[in-house]
Design a protein around this motif. Structure first.
Motif, PDB file in Angstrom:
ATOM      1  N   PHE A  13       0.996  -1.281   0.131  1.00 24.33           N
ATOM      2  CA  PHE A  13      -0.015   0.055  -0.093  1.00 24.33           C
ATOM      3  C   PHE A  13       0.894   1.155  -0.188  1.00 24.33           C
ATOM      4  O   PHE A  13       1.966   1.187   0.472  1.00 24.33           O
ATOM      5  N   SER A  14       0.325   2.287  -0.567  1.00 25.66           N
ATOM      6  CA  SER A  14       1.204   3.543  -0.528  1.00 25.66           C
ATOM      7  C   SER A  14       0.464   4.769   0.035  1.00 25.66           C
ATOM      8  O   SER A  14      -0.879   4.655  -0.085  1.00 25.66           O
ATOM      9  N   ILE A  15       1.047   5.683   0.587  1.00 23.19           N
ATOM     10  CA  ILE A  15       0.461   6.872   1.103  1.00 23.19           C
ATOM     11  C   ILE A  15       1.187   8.110   0.180  1.00 23.19           C
ATOM     12  O   ILE A  15       2.301   8.168   0.263  1.00 23.19           O
ATOM     13  N   SER A  65       4.725   1.022   1.430  1.00 26.29           N
ATOM     14  CA  SER A  65       4.925  -0.105   2.440  1.00 26.29           C
ATOM     15  C   SER A  65       4.225  -1.330   2.112  1.00 26.29           C
ATOM     16  O   SER A  65       3.429  -1.353   1.133  1.00 26.29           O
ATOM     17  N   GLY A  66       4.575  -2.548   2.664  1.00 23.83           N
ATOM     18  CA  GLY A  66       3.732  -3.880   2.321  1.00 23.83           C
ATOM     19  C   GLY A  66       4.656  -4.956   2.530  1.00 23.83           C
ATOM     20  O   GLY A  66       5.386  -5.080   3.381  1.00 23.83           O
ATOM     21  N   ARG A  84      -4.469  -9.549   9.012  1.00 21.35           N
ATOM     22  CA  ARG A  84      -5.860  -9.498   8.408  1.00 21.35           C
ATOM     23  C   ARG A  84      -6.011  -8.215   7.977  1.00 21.35           C
ATOM     24  O   ARG A  84      -5.200  -7.321   8.140  1.00 21.35           O
ATOM     25  N   TYR A  85      -7.239  -8.027   7.409  1.00 23.07           N
ATOM     26  CA  TYR A  85      -7.642  -6.497   6.893  1.00 23.07           C
ATOM     27  C   TYR A  85      -7.531  -5.740   7.725  1.00 23.07           C
ATOM     28  O   TYR A  85      -6.888  -4.620   7.373  1.00 23.07           O
ATOM     29  N   GLU A  86      -7.933  -5.807   9.014  1.00 21.82           N
ATOM     30  CA  GLU A  86      -8.066  -4.730   9.948  1.00 21.82           C
ATOM     31  C   GLU A  86      -6.504  -4.382  10.525  1.00 21.82           C
ATOM     32  O   GLU A  86      -6.438  -2.987  10.480  1.00 21.82           O
ATOM     33  N   GLU A  87      -5.675  -5.317  10.613  1.00 24.74           N
ATOM     34  CA  GLU A  87      -4.385  -4.978  10.820  1.00 24.74           C
ATOM     35  C   GLU A  87      -3.631  -4.201   9.690  1.00 24.74           C
ATOM     36  O   GLU A  87      -2.994  -3.303   9.693  1.00 24.74           O
ATOM     37  N   ILE A  88      -3.880  -4.367   8.491  1.00 25.24           N
ATOM     38  CA  ILE A  88      -3.404  -3.671   7.104  1.00 25.24           C
ATOM     39  C   ILE A  88      -3.972  -2.439   7.020  1.00 25.24           C
ATOM     40  O   ILE A  88      -3.301  -1.327   6.875  1.00 25.24           O
ATOM     41  N   VAL A 123      -1.857   4.480  10.351  1.00 28.51           N
ATOM     42  CA  VAL A 123      -0.758   5.007  11.070  1.00 28.51           C
ATOM     43  C   VAL A 123       0.270   5.666  10.193  1.00 28.51           C
ATOM     44  O   VAL A 123       0.823   6.987  10.506  1.00 28.51           O
ATOM     45  N   LEU A 124       0.565   5.333   9.343  1.00 24.85           N
ATOM     46  CA  LEU A 124       1.675   5.747   8.219  1.00 24.85           C
ATOM     47  C   LEU A 124       1.020   6.900   7.665  1.00 24.85           C
ATOM     48  O   LEU A 124       1.700   8.274   7.630  1.00 24.85           O
TER      49      LEU A 124
END
Length: 77
Positions: free
Chosen positions: A3-5, A19-20, A55-59, A65-66
Motif C-alpha cells: 500500500f502507498s501513502i 509499504s507492504g 488480517r484486513y484490520e491490521e493492514i 498510522v503511516l
C-alpha cells in the motif's frame, strides 16, 4: 500486497511512501483472478509463502498510522 501513502506538501504531490510486502487471504481484499508466473514458479511461491500474513484490520490500521505520520511531517497546506 503493498500500500502507498501520498506525500503532499503545499498542495503538490511529491511522491509516495510505499509499504507492504505482506500476504492477506482476507475476503475484504480481492485476489488476482488470473494465475501469475509467481504461482507456477516454485521458488517464487516459496518466497511468497514466507511473507508475513495479516488480517484486513491490521493492514488498514498500519496504513492509517503511516498516513498520520506522513501528515505530521508533510502537512496538507
Amino acid at each position: 500486497m503493498d500500500f502507498s501513502i501520498p506525500v503532499v506538501y503545499e498542495n503538490q504531490l511529491h511522491g509516495f511512501i510505499v509499504s507492504g510486502q505482506m500476504v492477506s487471504e482476507d475476503m475484504h481484499i480481492p485476489n488476482l483472478r488470473e494465475q501469475t508466473s509467481g504461482q507456477t514458479d516454485s521458488q517464487a511461491f516459496k518466497y511468497f509463502r514466507s511473507a508475513p500474513q495479516y488480517r484486513y484490520e491490521e493492514i488498514m490500521s498500519a496504513s492509517r498510522v503511516l498516513n498520520t505520520l506522513t501528515a505530521c511531517y508533510f502537512p496538507y497546506a
